[in-house]
Design an enzyme around this catalytic site. Structure first.
Site, PDB file in Angstrom:
ATOM      1  N   GLU A  94     176.820  33.065 142.229  1.00 42.85           N
ATOM      2  CA  GLU A  94     175.170  32.716 141.761  1.00 42.85           C
ATOM      3  C   GLU A  94     174.768  33.196 141.531  1.00 42.85           C
ATOM      4  OE1 GLU A  94     176.555  31.198 144.426  1.00 42.85           O
ATOM      5  OE2 GLU A  94     176.841  28.595 143.886  1.00 42.85           O
ATOM      6  N   HIS A 163     172.805  21.053 152.115  1.00 44.05           N
ATOM      7  CA  HIS A 163     173.043  20.796 150.636  1.00 44.05           C
ATOM      8  C   HIS A 163     172.564  19.519 150.074  1.00 44.05           C
ATOM      9  CE1 HIS A 163     176.740  23.028 151.583  1.00 44.05           C
ATOM     10  NE2 HIS A 163     177.896  22.818 150.686  1.00 44.05           N
TER      11      HIS A 163
END
Lengths: 358, 380
Positions: A94, A163
């Site tokens: 990322e 998450h």
């Protein structure tokens, strides 16, 4: 002086000449209701595909967006239509690909960066917070950053602590970026199309739990302007202010309350930055009571900001202290029942409204 | 004509000369540095001395508290910026870290604009909003000046990606090479490894130029990175072409680096260059330099890159003592004029606080601020 095909002449840079789509006022947008029922994920796909057909500067990159057809099937079929040069599978890096896309935006391209989940964006915190929103300022107006970061935000289904992040309060703190949080398929398409055309970095929050939601989405092209809330339900007892997935919790709670003879407003903010404070004030003047429902933690949350702005702008119109309902102030639990209790679920909203009304 | 205007017009002439020289529009095609036209070689000396003199004045102004914040001096590393940029075209993207004054000047930014930026004045390249660490120059394809160690490395891959995308998807532009500079401290950041992986995976024409001055702030290279004697093998691990180049001799830089630039442009494959150099000053202006000896610094000063080039050019008959003296005088005047310019330039008006935050400044973006469009910097 050298010619800069991308930056100076052939294509208008975001900075010098932001080409904004023709925005229609809320009452001239296509009807919200209708019978072209598609999923939220399809609405997102439609928005991206329509813009990519019109504008070769737009491309999509992220993990599993191409050959896998999207980890959540949002980009299904897009590789076939646009090819691997514009639908780009990235490694799980990322920081690397977000930074790369920011540079592409500085030279005039219009990247859409898909984070499989906003929970994974923290490893890219430096580029997305330090570079994208500040580039225009620290370059003295020379380089803009027309980029969209989008992905799932908030608790999914039992994904536990790491998450299930709601990043909006953390990120909306930073000046220079815009933030949109659609609560339904219609808004998902119209807001994403606006985001792609905006010359500033847009943080676009979706929700894994809403991707399968079905509703009418007009086939035609439409752009929902940023900073215009939608009154999803009109009442007189309390104004519920929300955004993203909890708007749906509010609508569910409103049904329950209506059965008891309590009619509440549900105001869907659609965007957080800009925040349509005028619409909130307008409804507060009618109901004189406000509850902000937010699926992030309470401390320094968007709800806190909305309440602060309400107190600053329409304090005298309030009959009681403004209230907020956030997720429980704990890490996101795994167990199904605990996760449900953790969220600002319809039952908690109903309780909060009853409490406000005494 | 005042001294300042005279100096500044002289600088403009130098710049005009540069525009006509092979170093500007097209990279020189000579195989070795000694075959390059005299004008190019003399311009290198000029640019290196300009950076040296500019940094001397920068330190002076910093000590007088006219420049604030963090300020990183480029002195000692001049051959790197001038030599590597001398191998590129003027529209090849360049990005660097916070020790960026040298790259800005080598890229053609006016000393006035560079100095005014550090003085926080409106005629600075970023209108006084960036400071020493954020030199941006759109006309000269300089994309900053970045403050976070190694943050520029994924972006370097991004400019290469963008140029390639424009060529292949949009059918515009041309084959370009992106230069991404980094200090040895940046070797240790994860994002550099991600950037190398992406650059190699996607055939991105970017060259990572390690300005290896031996220190990551105050930590010597053998204390901050593994296998520090053999850095190029790391890049090779990613399938990236890598080379180690002596960064103190600009002729050598050209000879070794130019073929790498040409190959990168042709093949669209990334490269990594370990350029051994040395900074004479501390990490920043506030560095007491307890981590190294004066003798070590003197060893490198004995191998000074400007003195080396000057002596080479004298040997070649391209410049003589009188020419060198008058060049230094011209440069000294130009740099002094840049300080005068920066001193006298207007400070940003209060309203500037709220400009250039958004390119599309809508209402309600902030509970306390009303943003407006910024005005274009006339110098950029």
């Amino acid at each position: 002086m050298t010619t800069m095909p991308m930056i100076e002449s052939d294509i208008h840079p975001a900075v010098d000449n932001p080409e904004l789509p023709a925005f229609l006022p809320n009452d001239q947008l296509p009807p919200f209701d209708g019978d072209r029922i598609i999923q939220y994920r399809e609405a997102l796909r439609e928005a991206m595909s329509e813009e990519m057909r019109k504008d070769k500067r737009v491309f999509l990159l992220g993990e599993e967006v191409a050959q896998y057809n999207g980890a959540y099937k949002i980009s299904q079929g897009m590789l076939d239509e646009f090819g691997p040069k514009r639908i780009i599978d990235t490694p799980i890096s990322e920081n690397g690909f977000a930074g790369m896309a920011i540079a592409a935006a500085m030279t005039g391209l219009r990247p859409i960066v898909e984070f499989m989940s906003w929970s994974f964006s923290f490893v890219a915190a430096d580029p997305i917070l330090n570079n994208a929103p500040k580039m225009l300022y620290m370059s003295g107006g020379q380089f803009g950053c027309p980029i969209v970061f989008r992905g799932n935000d908030g608790a999914g289904g039992q994904l536990a602590s790491t998450h299930s992040w709601c990043v909006e309060a953390l990120y909306a703190n930073v000046p220079g970026l815009k933030m949109a949080i659609p609560s339904n398929p219609y808004d998902a398409k119209g807001l994403l199309k606006t985001a792609i055309n905006d010359p500033d970095p847009v943080f676009f929050m979706e929700s894994e739990r809403m991707l399968g939601d079905k509703a009418h989405v007009p086939e035609e092209e439409y752009y929902i302007p940023f900073g215009q809330a939608r009154l999803a339900r009109e009442g007189d007892a309390v104004t519920l202010v929300s955004f993203g997935r909890p708007v749906n919790f509010c609508l569910e709670a409103a049904e329950t309350l209506a059965a008891e003879g309590i009619e509440v407003d549900v105001l869907d903010m659609r965007t957080i930055r800009p925040l349509d404070i005028e619409s909130i004030i307008e409804r507060v003047k009618v109901t004189n009571k406000v509850l902000v429902v937010d699926q992030s933690w309470p401390f320094a949350s968007i709800a806190s900001e909305v309440m602060a702005q309400i107190c600053e702008t329409c304090f005298d119109w309030l009959d009681s202290a403004p209230a907020r309902l956030n997720t429980a102030d704990v890490p996101t639990p795994y167990a199904k029942g605990l996760e449900y209790d953790y969220l600002p679920n319809p039952e908690r909203i109903v309780d909060a409204v009853r409490k406000m009304l005494g | 004509m005042t001294q300042a205007t005279a100096a500044s017009s002289e600088h403009t002439q130098m710049n005009t000369a540069k525009a006509d020289s092979p170093a500007s529009g097209l990279a020189p095609t000579a195989k070795t540095a000694t075959e390059l036209p005299k004008e190019v070689l003399v311009k290198w000396l000029y640019d290196m001395q300009l950076i040296r003199e500019f940094e001397n004045r920068t330190m002076q102004a910093y000590q007088q508290a006219k420049i604030g914040g963090f300020c990183h001096i480029y002195t000692g590393q001049e051959a790197v910026a001038v030599g590597t940029i001398g191998c590129t075209n003027s529209d090849d993207p360049v990005i660097t870290a916070y020790r960026d004054h040298g790259h800005a000047l080598a890229r053609g930014m006016s000393p006035e604009s560079c100095m005014a930026e550090m003085f926080g004045k409106t005629t600075g390249c970023a209108k006084g909003k960036g400071g020493s660490m954020h030199m941006f120059d759109r006309p000269n394809w300089l994309f900053g000046g970045h403050g976070i160690v190694s943050a520029q490395t994924p972006m370097g891959a991004g400019f290469a990606f963008s140029e390639k995308y424009q060529l292949e998807v949009m059918g515009i532009g041309k084959k370009k090479v992106t230069l991404c500079y980094m200090g040895d401290g940046a070797l240790d950041q994860g994002c550099f490894h991600e950037a190398q992986n992406l650059a190699s995976l996607w055939d991105l024409p970017v060259i990572y130029i390690l300005e290896n001055n031996g220190y990551s702030m105050g930590t010597a290279i053998n204390r901050h990175t593994a296998n520090s004697e053999n850095l190029i093998d790391r890049a090779k691990g990613y399938g990236i072409k890598a080379a180690k180049i002596d960064g103190l001799d600009i002729m050598n830089i050209y000879n070794e680096f130019k073929p790498i630039v040409d190959e990168c442009r042709e093949t669209s494959r990334p490269a990594f260059i370990d350029l051994k150099t040395y900074r004479y000053q501390g990490h920043s202006m506030s560095d007491p330099q307890k981590y190294r000896t004066k003798e070590e610094v003197d060893t490198y000063k004995d191998k000074d890159s400007i003195a080396k080039l000057c002596s080479d050019l004298m040997h070649m008959g391209h410049i003589d003592e009188a020419g060198w003296k008058s060049m230094r005088k011209v440069i000294s005047d130009i740099v002094r004029a840049s300080v005068e310019h920066a001193e006298n330039a207007p400070i940003p008006e209060a309203g500037e606080l709220y400009t250039d935050v958004y390119a599309n400044p809508q209402k309600n973006l902030s509970p306390t601020a009303t943003y407006t469009h910024g005005t274009k910097n006339p110098l950029m």
